[in-house]
Design a protein around this motif. Structure first.
Motif, PDB file in Angstrom:
ATOM      1  N   PRO A  89       0.811  -1.219   0.000  1.00  0.00           N
ATOM      2  CA  PRO A  89       0.000   0.000   0.000  1.00  0.00           C
ATOM      3  C   PRO A  89       0.846   1.270   0.000  1.00  0.00           C
ATOM      4  O   PRO A  89       1.945   1.288   0.569  1.00  0.00           O
ATOM      5  N   ILE A  90       0.307   2.307  -0.625  1.00  0.00           N
ATOM      6  CA  ILE A  90       0.967   3.610  -0.505  1.00  0.00           C
ATOM      7  C   ILE A  90      -0.041   4.658  -0.023  1.00  0.00           C
ATOM      8  O   ILE A  90      -1.228   4.605  -0.320  1.00  0.00           O
ATOM      9  N   ILE A  91       0.514   5.600   0.716  1.00  0.00           N
ATOM     10  CA  ILE A  91      -0.248   6.774   1.134  1.00  0.00           C
ATOM     11  C   ILE A  91       0.478   7.964   0.515  1.00  0.00           C
ATOM     12  O   ILE A  91       1.694   8.098   0.667  1.00  0.00           O
ATOM     13  N   SER A  92      -0.273   8.801  -0.184  1.00  0.00           N
ATOM     14  CA  SER A  92       0.359   9.967  -0.810  1.00  0.00           C
ATOM     15  C   SER A  92      -0.154  11.254  -0.172  1.00  0.00           C
ATOM     16  O   SER A  92      -1.355  11.396   0.066  1.00  0.00           O
ATOM     17  N   VAL A  93       0.772  12.185   0.066  1.00  0.00           N
ATOM     18  CA  VAL A  93       0.355  13.517   0.525  1.00  0.00           C
ATOM     19  C   VAL A  93       0.531  14.551  -0.586  1.00  0.00           C
ATOM     20  O   VAL A  93       0.401  15.752  -0.348  1.00  0.00           O
ATOM     21  N   PHE A 106       2.446   4.193  -9.938  1.00  0.00           N
ATOM     22  CA  PHE A 106       3.003   3.176  -9.027  1.00  0.00           C
ATOM     23  C   PHE A 106       2.387   1.793  -9.197  1.00  0.00           C
ATOM     24  O   PHE A 106       2.756   0.855  -8.489  1.00  0.00           O
ATOM     25  N   GLY A 107       1.411   1.665 -10.105  1.00  0.00           N
ATOM     26  CA  GLY A 107       0.768   0.366 -10.327  1.00  0.00           C
ATOM     27  C   GLY A 107      -0.465   0.187  -9.451  1.00  0.00           C
ATOM     28  O   GLY A 107      -0.614   0.867  -8.429  1.00  0.00           O
ATOM     29  N   GLU A 108      -1.320  -0.746  -9.877  1.00  0.00           N
ATOM     30  CA  GLU A 108      -2.567  -1.006  -9.142  1.00  0.00           C
ATOM     31  C   GLU A 108      -2.234  -1.537  -7.755  1.00  0.00           C
ATOM     32  O   GLU A 108      -1.503  -2.512  -7.611  1.00  0.00           O
ATOM     33  N   ARG A 109      -2.795  -0.907  -6.743  1.00  0.00           N
ATOM     34  CA  ARG A 109      -2.555  -1.305  -5.353  1.00  0.00           C
ATOM     35  C   ARG A 109      -3.475  -0.476  -4.466  1.00  0.00           C
ATOM     36  O   ARG A 109      -4.229   0.358  -4.968  1.00  0.00           O
ATOM     37  N   ASP A 110      -3.387  -0.676  -3.174  1.00  0.00           N
ATOM     38  CA  ASP A 110      -4.166   0.125  -2.229  1.00  0.00           C
ATOM     39  C   ASP A 110      -3.498   1.506  -2.127  1.00  0.00           C
ATOM     40  O   ASP A 110      -2.429   1.651  -1.533  1.00  0.00           O
ATOM     41  N   VAL A 111      -4.151   2.494  -2.747  1.00  0.00           N
ATOM     42  CA  VAL A 111      -3.598   3.856  -2.723  1.00  0.00           C
ATOM     43  C   VAL A 111      -4.551   4.749  -1.945  1.00  0.00           C
ATOM     44  O   VAL A 111      -5.743   4.775  -2.229  1.00  0.00           O
ATOM     45  N   SER A 112      -4.037   5.452  -0.963  1.00  0.00           N
ATOM     46  CA  SER A 112      -4.880   6.439  -0.298  1.00  0.00           C
ATOM     47  C   SER A 112      -4.156   7.768  -0.243  1.00  0.00           C
ATOM     48  O   SER A 112      -2.933   7.844  -0.430  1.00  0.00           O
ATOM     49  N   ARG A 113      -4.950   8.805  -0.054  1.00  0.00           N
ATOM     50  CA  ARG A 113      -4.408  10.166  -0.062  1.00  0.00           C
ATOM     51  C   ARG A 113      -4.702  10.851   1.272  1.00  0.00           C
ATOM     52  O   ARG A 113      -5.715  10.566   1.912  1.00  0.00           O
ATOM     53  N   PHE A 130      -8.708  10.255   1.870  1.00  0.00           N
ATOM     54  CA  PHE A 130      -9.548   9.628   0.860  1.00  0.00           C
ATOM     55  C   PHE A 130      -8.831   8.361   0.393  1.00  0.00           C
ATOM     56  O   PHE A 130      -7.618   8.395   0.217  1.00  0.00           O
ATOM     57  N   PRO A 131      -9.548   7.257   0.198  1.00  0.00           N
ATOM     58  CA  PRO A 131     -10.958   7.017   0.496  1.00  0.00           C
ATOM     59  C   PRO A 131     -11.235   7.076   2.000  1.00  0.00           C
ATOM     60  O   PRO A 131     -10.304   7.055   2.820  1.00  0.00           O
ATOM     61  N   ALA A 132     -12.535   7.104   2.308  1.00  0.00           N
ATOM     62  CA  ALA A 132     -12.923   7.289   3.707  1.00  0.00           C
ATOM     63  C   ALA A 132     -12.363   6.170   4.591  1.00  0.00           C
ATOM     64  O   ALA A 132     -11.791   6.430   5.643  1.00  0.00           O
ATOM     65  N   GLN A 133     -12.539   4.918   4.148  1.00  0.00           N
ATOM     66  CA  GLN A 133     -11.970   3.793   4.906  1.00  0.00           C
ATOM     67  C   GLN A 133     -10.645   3.466   4.238  1.00  0.00           C
ATOM     68  O   GLN A 133     -10.632   2.823   3.192  1.00  0.00           O
ATOM     69  N   SER A 134      -9.564   3.919   4.793  1.00  0.00           N
ATOM     70  CA  SER A 134      -8.302   3.726   4.077  1.00  0.00           C
ATOM     71  C   SER A 134      -7.137   3.588   5.034  1.00  0.00           C
ATOM     72  O   SER A 134      -7.221   3.898   6.220  1.00  0.00           O
ATOM     73  N   MET A 135      -6.041   3.130   4.454  1.00  0.00           N
ATOM     74  CA  MET A 135      -4.789   3.008   5.196  1.00  0.00           C
ATOM     75  C   MET A 135      -4.378   4.375   5.762  1.00  0.00           C
ATOM     76  O   MET A 135      -3.876   4.476   6.871  1.00  0.00           O
ATOM     77  N   ALA A 136      -4.625   5.437   4.969  1.00  0.00           N
ATOM     78  CA  ALA A 136      -4.254   6.786   5.424  1.00  0.00           C
ATOM     79  C   ALA A 136      -4.984   7.116   6.723  1.00  0.00           C
ATOM     80  O   ALA A 136      -4.384   7.609   7.683  1.00  0.00           O
ATOM     81  N   GLY A 137      -6.274   6.823   6.756  1.00  0.00           N
ATOM     82  CA  GLY A 137      -7.055   7.099   7.962  1.00  0.00           C
ATOM     83  C   GLY A 137      -6.567   6.273   9.139  1.00  0.00           C
ATOM     84  O   GLY A 137      -6.418   6.769  10.254  1.00  0.00           O
ATOM     85  N   GLN A 138      -6.305   4.992   8.866  1.00  0.00           N
ATOM     86  CA  GLN A 138      -5.854   4.094   9.947  1.00  0.00           C
ATOM     87  C   GLN A 138      -4.532   4.539  10.551  1.00  0.00           C
ATOM     88  O   GLN A 138      -4.351   4.538  11.752  1.00  0.00           O
ATOM     89  N   LEU A 139      -3.604   4.934   9.688  1.00  0.00           N
ATOM     90  CA  LEU A 139      -2.242   5.186  10.181  1.00  0.00           C
ATOM     91  C   LEU A 139      -1.988   6.625  10.617  1.00  0.00           C
ATOM     92  O   LEU A 139      -1.100   6.880  11.416  1.00  0.00           O
ATOM     93  N   LEU A 140      -2.769   7.564  10.071  1.00  0.00           N
ATOM     94  CA  LEU A 140      -2.422   8.971  10.323  1.00  0.00           C
ATOM     95  C   LEU A 140      -3.355   9.689  11.295  1.00  0.00           C
ATOM     96  O   LEU A 140      -3.159  10.866  11.596  1.00  0.00           O
TER      97      LEU A 140
END
Ligand SMILES: NC(=O)c1ccc[n+]([C@@H]2O[C@H](COP(=O)([O-])OP(=O)(O)OC[C@H]3O[C@@H](n4cnc5c(N)ncnc54)[C@H](OP(=O)(O)O)[C@@H]3O)[C@@H](O)[C@H]2O)c1
Length: 259
Positions: A89-93, A106-113, A130-140
């Motif tokens: 997964p990647i999280i982009s700011v 970066f290729g198809e994968r779990d991408v959150s912003r 974004f998305p609402a349920q995402s790695m970004a929300g979980q980690l940040l």
């Protein structure tokens, strides 16, 4: 424990790392840093035991999740330097760069912003994701107030909120300087202006059921000094100027979305 790899240790991500460590939520986790901006990265190594890697690939290889913190114009070069694992997964700011554009790079994968501010450093940023349920929300989420957006358009609107955060610094500075020129000691002026801004925000939170415009109108009643000043602000296009800035940036973001 999630291991984070940070690609691009710059003004924002340095503060995010500080905030994440400060929150305690990552106790026992490692932070792997790309070494291009060595001064900031080395400070994080020395202060918190983060691990510096000489290549971006080495960062990616160690990381469960990759945080992309370079500027939008630097993304393409970065993407060419990496091979991410399948599904990593990647999280982009990177402001204004869509999920579609990111998966294109970066290729198809779990991408959150995520969009955050410098107050990440003290865990008081707005954390729009974004998305609402995402790695970004979980980690940040420990970096401040989590605002989860259901659509990417809403997320771009949240980006305008982040710009406003920047504009407020200039408003504060103008006010502080004006008070200073009128003779108020600089430190007093700074405390006064910052406290006034924090005061409006705090009371608006407290009166959550009342529209903020109504709160303002209850203060700027006819004949008050607040009302007199507000009239000048309106005559001179103060509110229009703010909205014009919002529209301009929103159009720029919309153009990126269709690129
Ligand atoms: N600053 C904010 O308040 C803010 C708010 C919201 C969103 N953002 C977003 O956050 C991102 C970073 O902004 P910033 O202000 O923190 O920028 P910045 O200080 O320039 O940070 C970017 C860092 O990434 C490094 N970098 C660039 N290409 C790299 C590569 N291929 N490998 C490793 N490192 C690389 C840069 O090094 P060099 O200096 O050598 O190029 C720099 O240290 C941007 O995408 C921006 O849209 C920032």
């Amino acid at each position: 424990m999630t291991t984070l790899g940070i690609l691009g240790v710059g003004d924002l991500t340095e503060k995010m790392v500080r905030g994440l460590i400060r929150s305690g939520a990552f106790a026992g986790s490692a932070f792997y840093l790309s070494g291009r901006n060595r001064e900031k990265a080395i400070a994080l190594v020395e202060e918190f035991g983060c691990v510096l890697r000489t290549s971006n690939q080495a960062v990616v290889d160690e990381a469960d999740v990759v945080l992309v913190g370079v500027r939008p114009a630097q993304l393409e070069e970065l993407a060419h330097q990496l091979v991410l694992r399948t599904g990593q997964p990647i999280i982009s700011v990177a402001a204004g760069v869509t999920v579609r554009q990111l998966t294109g790079l970066f290729g198809e994968r779990d991408v959150s912003r995520a969009i955050l501010s410098y107050a990440s450093e003290i865990n008081q940023s707005t954390v729009a994701v974004f998305p609402a349920q995402s790695m970004a929300g979980q980690l940040l989420s420990t970096l401040g107030t989590l605002v989860s957006l259901d659509t990417e358009r809403d997320f771009e609107l949240a980006t305008i909120g982040a710009c406003m955060n920047g504009w407020v610094y200039f408003l504060i500075d103008e006010m502080q300087q004006w008070l200073g020129k009128k003779g108020l000691p600089s430190e007093t002026a700074r405390r006064l202006v910052l406290s006034s801004v924090a005061d409006s925000a705090a009371y608006s939170h407290y009166r959550i059921e009342t529209p903020v415009g109504e709160l303002g109108a209850s203060i700027a009643t006819p004949g008050t000094y607040t009302a007199n000043g507000l009239e000048v602000l309106r005559e001179r296009g103060g509110p229009d100027a703010w909205l014009g800035a919002c529209e301009t940036v929103f159009k720029q973001l919309a153009v990126r979305e269709t690129e």
